[in-house]
Design a protein around this motif. Structure first.
Motif, PDB file in Angstrom:
ATOM      1  N   HIS A 112       0.851  -1.191   0.000  1.00  0.00           N
ATOM      2  CA  HIS A 112       0.000   0.000   0.000  1.00  0.00           C
ATOM      3  C   HIS A 112       0.883   1.236   0.000  1.00  0.00           C
ATOM      4  N   LYS A 113       0.589   2.151  -0.909  1.00  0.00           N
ATOM      5  CA  LYS A 113       1.412   3.343  -1.059  1.00  0.00           C
ATOM      6  C   LYS A 113       1.493   4.149   0.236  1.00  0.00           C
ATOM      7  N   VAL A 114       0.379   4.230   0.958  1.00  0.00           N
ATOM      8  CA  VAL A 114       0.364   5.039   2.170  1.00  0.00           C
ATOM      9  C   VAL A 114       1.357   4.512   3.202  1.00  0.00           C
ATOM     10  N   TYR A 115       1.595   3.200   3.199  1.00  0.00           N
ATOM     11  CA  TYR A 115       2.586   2.624   4.119  1.00  0.00           C
ATOM     12  C   TYR A 115       3.993   2.720   3.535  1.00  0.00           C
ATOM     13  N   LEU A 116       4.105   2.520   2.236  1.00  0.00           N
ATOM     14  CA  LEU A 116       5.414   2.587   1.599  1.00  0.00           C
ATOM     15  C   LEU A 116       6.033   3.980   1.704  1.00  0.00           C
ATOM     16  N   CYS A 117       5.205   5.010   1.830  1.00  0.00           N
ATOM     17  CA  CYS A 117       5.725   6.374   1.896  1.00  0.00           C
ATOM     18  C   CYS A 117       6.489   6.660   3.190  1.00  0.00           C
ATOM     19  N   GLN A 118       6.456   5.726   4.144  1.00  0.00           N
ATOM     20  CA  GLN A 118       7.318   5.848   5.331  1.00  0.00           C
ATOM     21  C   GLN A 118       8.791   5.662   4.942  1.00  0.00           C
ATOM     22  N   SER A 119       9.006   5.009   3.813  1.00  0.00           N
ATOM     23  CA  SER A 119      10.358   4.795   3.296  1.00  0.00           C
ATOM     24  C   SER A 119      10.778   6.002   2.470  1.00  0.00           C
ATOM     25  N   GLY A 120      11.978   6.520   2.768  1.00  0.00           N
ATOM     26  CA  GLY A 120      12.474   7.648   1.986  1.00  0.00           C
ATOM     27  C   GLY A 120      12.610   7.308   0.518  1.00  0.00           C
ATOM     28  N   TYR A 121      12.954   6.057   0.228  1.00  0.00           N
ATOM     29  CA  TYR A 121      13.122   5.585  -1.144  1.00  0.00           C
ATOM     30  C   TYR A 121      11.812   5.703  -1.913  1.00  0.00           C
ATOM     31  N   PHE A 122      10.719   5.162  -1.340  1.00  0.00           N
ATOM     32  CA  PHE A 122       9.429   5.184  -2.032  1.00  0.00           C
ATOM     33  C   PHE A 122       8.768   6.543  -1.958  1.00  0.00           C
ATOM     34  N   SER A 123       9.015   7.287  -0.856  1.00  0.00           N
ATOM     35  CA  SER A 123       8.431   8.621  -0.741  1.00  0.00           C
ATOM     36  C   SER A 123       8.905   9.511  -1.881  1.00  0.00           C
ATOM     37  N   SER A 124      10.208   9.446  -2.183  1.00  0.00           N
ATOM     38  CA  SER A 124      10.738  10.237  -3.295  1.00  0.00           C
ATOM     39  C   SER A 124      10.181   9.741  -4.623  1.00  0.00           C
ATOM     40  N   MET A 125      10.059   8.425  -4.737  1.00  0.00           N
ATOM     41  CA  MET A 125       9.567   7.836  -5.985  1.00  0.00           C
ATOM     42  C   MET A 125       8.140   8.271  -6.291  1.00  0.00           C
TER      43      MET A 125
END
Length: 503
Positions: free
Chosen positions: A94-107
């Motif tokens: 889920h994107k909302v959880y992945l955005c806790q990661s700096g890697y995915f947040s930037s992506m």
């Protein structure tokens, strides 16, 4: 009928009377209307107690939230809005959880094409990362606590660094610091350098400085590379057992294992086999060429450079071993002999009575390193071998006191000690005991100290609390017996007019 105003006034008065004469809302049939308001009411106390209970927080872990999120959203992948593919495995996340990661947040927040994609293929450039590590890293986004096995911590750290998961990186670092041992220290040190965990690197170096000499281990010596060994041997914090010659001996064994990694045997046999190998190489090379001058020996030169040879050549038996081994280039030894000769002349003819001013840099670079293991509590008295510019220092451990004594009167032969009225030394004494994994159980240090001793004078260096002692106890000392050569080259004779007396 009275007016509306009078009825309101009557109700108001009735309310005032009730508030004064009864306990509203208690239902206890209290007779406090008969008491004066200055005395406390039982109902007031009960109300306050009930109020306090209602406002006191109660810790009770709700079973549902964390486990439900982890099981339903992460493990089952329900309501997933993005699929991550890596190393042949798929995760419905889920994107909302992945955005806790700096890697995915930037992506997801930038203008990258992946921000609008529902399936993303990750490239994994780090060979330390495997699917199990990714499973833990992704799962950490859906739960509060993560259990990290020491055997898996490097892979999980690699995944956490790639995904920029600061919390998981920190937890990996704490796990590493808590589980440093002879089996993990080299891999932890290497990984900490690779992934920028400076605190772990520092902890690994501390462990190695404490354990390299006190708990010698064949497998550890095989793993230690030239760079880290150079760093250890040059440090004044190296816990040396017994004297500097033992550092040189340990390096012979280490070098042999680096060149013959298939060697397998007990630690007690290692030195004999290393000496036999060196003897064979010496025969092949001839007496003229030192081993470090050869192509095979050259890589070890930076490490042997850090050995404090001035404290080896002051003992006859040790000096003879250096000459016999022919490992060190001849010009190294010639330079050290020359430096020591002029240092001795300064103590004898220029009245160099030792360091009297704090010079921590000089101490760290040039102090003598020595140590002793006290297997059990008892009385001990010893000296470390070698001619230390006429300073015969006795060390005593008794009744939990450690005492230094300058020994001058009871000597086996004349001229073996300095008879100057006062001599000065710089020293640091450390005590430590370790658990089975090499971790410090207790430690004490005097710190850097200056000491003046008259003939046969004793000085209590440390008074130990028995509650902090654990045996075996390791004693490590650093000593500096001479002062720096006043800014002149130590190999240059000083003019007669410059001689001075220091008392």
């Amino acid at each position: 009928m009275g007016s509306l105003g009078s009825r309101i006034q009557g109700s108001s008065r009735g309310a005032e009377e009730a508030s004064e004469g009864s306990c509203a809302g208690t239902g206890h049939g209290c007779d406090c209307r008969k008491r004066k308001r200055s005395s406390p009411c039982q109902c007031d106390s009960e109300a306050e107690e009930e109020d306090s209970l209602l406002n006191t927080p109660r810790r009770k872990k709700l079973k549902s939230t964390s486990k439900y999120i982890y099981q339903t959203l992460f493990l089952n992948g329900e309501n997933s809005d993005i699929q991550i593919c890596a190393l042949g495995q798929e995760w419905n996340l889920h994107k909302v959880y992945l955005c806790q990661s700096g890697y995915f947040s930037s992506m997801f927040s930038g203008s990258w094409k992946e921000s609008s994609m529902t399936t993303i293929e990750l490239e994994i450039p780090d060979q330390n990362i495997d699917t199990e590590a990714l499973q833990v890293a992704f799962g950490s986004l859906y739960r509060d606590d993560v259990l990290i096995k020491p055997s898996r911590v490097i892979s999980i750290l690699a995944a956490a660094c790639m995904l920029q998961l600061d919390g998981l990186i920190q937890q990996c670092g704490e796990t590493m610091k808590e589980t440093i041992s002879v089996k993990t220290v080299c891999s932890y040190y290497s990984s900490a350098g690779m992934y920028g965990l400076d605190s772990v690197t520092k902890k690994c170096l501390e462990w190695l400085l404490n354990n390299l000499m006190t708990h010698q281990n064949v497998e550890l010596m095989k793993e230690l590379g030239v760079a880290v060994m150079e760093q250890l041997v040059q440090s004044s914090d190296l816990f040396v057992m017994q004297v500097e010659m033992d550092v040189y001996t340990a390096l012979k064994k280490w070098m042999f294992l680096q060149l013959c990694p298939s060697w397998n045997g007990p630690i007690k046999q290692l030195l004999n086999d290393a000496d036999s190998w060196i003897c064979k190489r010496r025969t092949e090379l001839g007496e003229e060429e030192a081993f470090l001058s050869t192509e095979q020996g050259a890589p070890f030169t930076p490490v042997f450079r850090q050995v404090r040879l001035q404290y080896i050549i002051n003992d006859l038996a040790s000096a003879r071993i250096l000459e016999r081994d022919n490992i060190l280039p001849h010009d190294w030894l010639s330079a050290v002999y020359k430096l020591q000769w002029f240092a001795m002349l300064r103590t004898e003819h220029d009245n160099d009575t030792g360091p009297q001013e704090a010079n921590k840099e000089e101490f760290d670079l040039n102090s003598m390193r020595c140590g002793r293991k006290l297997a059990k509590d008892g009385d001990y008295c010893w000296r470390w071998t070698g001619f230390n510019f006429g300073f015969d220092l006795l060390v005593t451990y008794t009744n939990r006191f450690i005492v230094f004594k300058r020994n001058t009167l009871s000597q086996p032969c004349g001229g073996s000690v300095s008879l100057q009225p006062r001599r000065h030394i710089a020293y640091r004494l450390r005590l430590a005991s370790f658990d089975s994994s090499g971790k410090l159980v207790c430690s004490r240090s005097t710190g850097y100290q200056l000491l003046t001793l008259e003939k046969d004078q004793e000085y209590v260096v440390m008074n130990l609390d028995s509650r902090l002692l654990a045996f075996p106890l390791y004693v490590c000392c650093n000593f500096l017996y001479t002062s720096p050569a006043s800014g002149r080259r130590a190999d240059a004779p000083e003019p007669e007019s410059s001689a001075h007396s220091v008392s």
